[in-house]
Write an enzyme that holds these catalytic residues in place. Structure first.
Site, PDB file in Angstrom:
ATOM      1  N   SER A 165     -41.288  18.479 -15.761  1.00 55.26           N
ATOM      2  CA  SER A 165     -40.956  18.489 -17.185  1.00 55.26           C
ATOM      3  C   SER A 165     -39.800  19.445 -17.470  1.00 55.26           C
ATOM      4  O   SER A 165     -38.694  19.236 -16.998  1.00 55.26           O
ATOM      5  CB  SER A 165     -42.195  18.843 -18.004  1.00 55.26           C
ATOM      6  OG  SER A 165     -41.949  18.719 -19.380  1.00 55.26           O
ATOM      7  N   ASP A 169     -36.693  16.585 -23.589  1.00 59.07           N
ATOM      8  CA  ASP A 169     -36.970  17.530 -22.509  1.00 59.07           C
ATOM      9  C   ASP A 169     -36.673  16.862 -21.166  1.00 59.07           C
ATOM     10  O   ASP A 169     -36.190  15.731 -21.111  1.00 59.07           O
ATOM     11  CB  ASP A 169     -38.400  18.070 -22.594  1.00 59.07           C
ATOM     12  CG  ASP A 169     -39.462  17.008 -22.370  1.00 59.07           C
ATOM     13  OD1 ASP A 169     -39.139  15.810 -22.388  1.00 59.07           O
ATOM     14  OD2 ASP A 169     -40.637  17.380 -22.178  1.00 59.07           O
ATOM     15  N   ASP A 184     -38.275  15.456 -18.628  1.00 51.97           N
ATOM     16  CA  ASP A 184     -38.803  14.133 -18.258  1.00 51.97           C
ATOM     17  C   ASP A 184     -38.825  13.181 -19.440  1.00 51.97           C
ATOM     18  O   ASP A 184     -39.364  12.078 -19.342  1.00 51.97           O
ATOM     19  CB  ASP A 184     -40.193  14.258 -17.632  1.00 51.97           C
ATOM     20  CG  ASP A 184     -41.216  14.902 -18.558  1.00 51.97           C
ATOM     21  OD1 ASP A 184     -40.826  15.669 -19.463  1.00 51.97           O
ATOM     22  OD2 ASP A 184     -42.430  14.652 -18.377  1.00 51.97           O
ATOM     23  N   ASP A 224     -40.334  12.898 -22.259  1.00 53.90           N
ATOM     24  CA  ASP A 224     -41.514  12.424 -22.984  1.00 53.90           C
ATOM     25  C   ASP A 224     -41.664  13.135 -24.324  1.00 53.90           C
ATOM     26  O   ASP A 224     -42.489  12.734 -25.150  1.00 53.90           O
ATOM     27  CB  ASP A 224     -42.795  12.560 -22.143  1.00 53.90           C
ATOM     28  CG  ASP A 224     -43.131  13.999 -21.778  1.00 53.90           C
ATOM     29  OD1 ASP A 224     -42.284  14.896 -21.973  1.00 53.90           O
ATOM     30  OD2 ASP A 224     -44.255  14.236 -21.290  1.00 53.90           O
TER      31      ASP A 224
END
Length: 461
Positions: free
Chosen positions: A98, A246, A248, A250
């Site tokens: 992340s 961010d 990743d 999501d």
């Protein structure tokens, strides 16, 4: 010996590569995942970190060695992996850390239909199985099974992911919009061009080059320092709004036309209103919306005003998703900018939330700052972290201080929440660090500041 409890967290796998884990351990995790969830096939994807391709391939090989066919979707955002898990009805593994720095990597695991795998739903069993295969020198030997090895195949899911999201939001007839997107060198640079293609959007790209070393800034929009470039670009080019993803992709944060950050609680309320209206139009009399306990009180107010039911939960995606499944909620939101949709397998997707913002803005002529005013009713402190050795003692000091405060009520759903007619506060201990996290909201800035400063003085004394 390697301590797998430091690697396998409550909700995912996350640690430094290669110090805490490497390809051999990833191979074992793949084998253990297949055995614990009982999967005959899985889907695996990864982000742009330098270590992600080799770690995800090792995991895939471990899974195949235990008899599962593996569909590798390659570079993807986390919500694209959830789309693949949902549409293919397969358990999934997403390789990402992340917003963590480049030396980290991790795995987000789910069962078929993007149902989360956490400590209480399989993750602890996976860890224990790998621990049982680990020798005193940290070598991991995976016992062979009497099964036919599975196959590895590649599949492109980006187009299907984009099409699915665009089918959930009516963007027909929106006015032309200039949108600045800061991908933070993360997976937004991979997904945004495909999702936005064909929309009447003048896209201004910031840091779309996939680079897991994050050369421009951390891919963590929760830190205001990482929004500075986006805010400046929005005002510089006269954009209608800015979006920050961010690492990743999501989570999505929103900047208005003035360069001001829009509270994720305001976005939660805005999207909730749209999803409630859509559900009611489809005959659902009393839609449910989930919100965690540190979202603004605006959220449950808006939900009730629209004739729907708000349900309050603890902070954390596993609690949100469980409550959504229990209540059949149409939508869920967290103040950390995680947004969950029933029509997206109850999984979180910042991209779908962003499309809702574009639709809401594009179907009327007011600027975003005007549109969101109705969803931003209170003064909020934002989350403030304090390093505190004895978290319980500090929390008790706050509880005692406000014990006789007129009109104050307390609850302990998640940490300590104190609510009065004009303000509320929540004080929660971190699960992984010696931190107390404080959130305060009040009817006016002066009251908020007074409560905030009083609590900080108490816990930092």
């Amino acid at each position: 010996m390697r301590d797998l409890k430091q690697l396998v967290k409550a909700y995912d796998v996350r640690g430094v590569v290669p110090d805490q884990w490497d390809e051999s351990l990833s191979f074992a995790l793949g084998a253990a995942f297949v055995r614990v969830v009982g999967a005959s096939a899985i889907v695996v994807g990864h982000d742009m970190r330098p270590s992600s391709p080799s770690l995800s391939r090792a995991f895939a090989e471990g899974a195949a060695g235990s008899g599962a066919d593996v569909v590798e979707i390659g570079l993807c955002s986390t919500d694209q992996l959830y789309y693949a898990s949902g549409s293919l009805d397969l358990p999934g593994a997403m390789f990402t850390a992340s917003h963590n720095p480049a030396q980290y990597n991790g795995i987000k695991l789910c069962r078929a239909g993007a149902s989360p795998v956490g400590q209480d739903t399989g993750l602890s069993e996976i860890r224990e199985l790998v621990e049982s295969w680990t020798g005193p020198d940290d070598t991991v030997t995976v016992p062979a099974l009497d099964v036919t090895p599975g196959t590895l195949s590649a599949k492109d899911t980006l187009g299907g992911y984009a099409g699915h999201l665009l089918g959930l939001v009516d963007l027909s007839g929106i006015r032309p919009l200039k949108v600045v997107v800061d991908a933070g060198n993360g997976m937004g640079g991979h997904t945004v061009p495909t999702v936005f293609a064909g929309l009447p959007i003048d896209l201004v790209e910031l840091y779309f080059e996939l680079d897991g070393t994050f050369p421009n800034h951390e891919a963590n929009p929760l830190d205001p320092a990482n929004l500075v470039d986006l805010q400046a670009k929005v005002t510089e080019c006269g954009a209608d709004l800015g979006l920050a993803f961010d690492g990743d992709a999501d989570r999505c944060f929103v900047i208005d036309e003035r360069g001001q950050a829009v509270s994720p609680s305001a976005i939660t309320a805005l999207v909730a209103a749209r999803e409630i209206t859509r559900a009611q139009a489809n005959g659902e009399a009393n839609p449910v919306v989930i919100h965690n306990l540190i979202t603004s009180h605006t959220v449950p107010e808006v939900v009730r005003e629209l004739g729907a039911t708000p349900v309050r939960t603890r902070v954390g995606h596993s609690f949100i998703k469980q409550e959504m499944a229990t209540t059949n909620a149409v939508f869920g939101g967290e103040h950390s900018a995680h947004y969950y949709f029933r029509d997206f397998w109850r999984a979180d997707t910042g991209m779908l939330a962003a499309l809702h913002v574009l639709a809401a803005l594009g179907h009327q002529n007011h600027p975003l700052s005007t549109l969101t005013t109705q969803y931003d009713r209170y003064a909020a402190s934002g989350e403030i972290n304090s390093t505190v050795t004895d978290q319980q003692a500090a929390t008790d000091k706050v509880r005692t201080h406000y014990a006789t405060f007129e009109g104050a009520t307390t609850d302990t759903l998640d940490g300590l929440t104190i609510t009065t007619p004009t303000w509320w506060l929540n004080l929660r201990a971190s699960n992984t660090e010696p931190l107390l996290r404080l959130n305060v909201e009040a009817d006016d800035p002066a009251t908020m500041a007074t409560v905030r400063d009083t609590v900080l003085t108490l816990i930092r004394a």
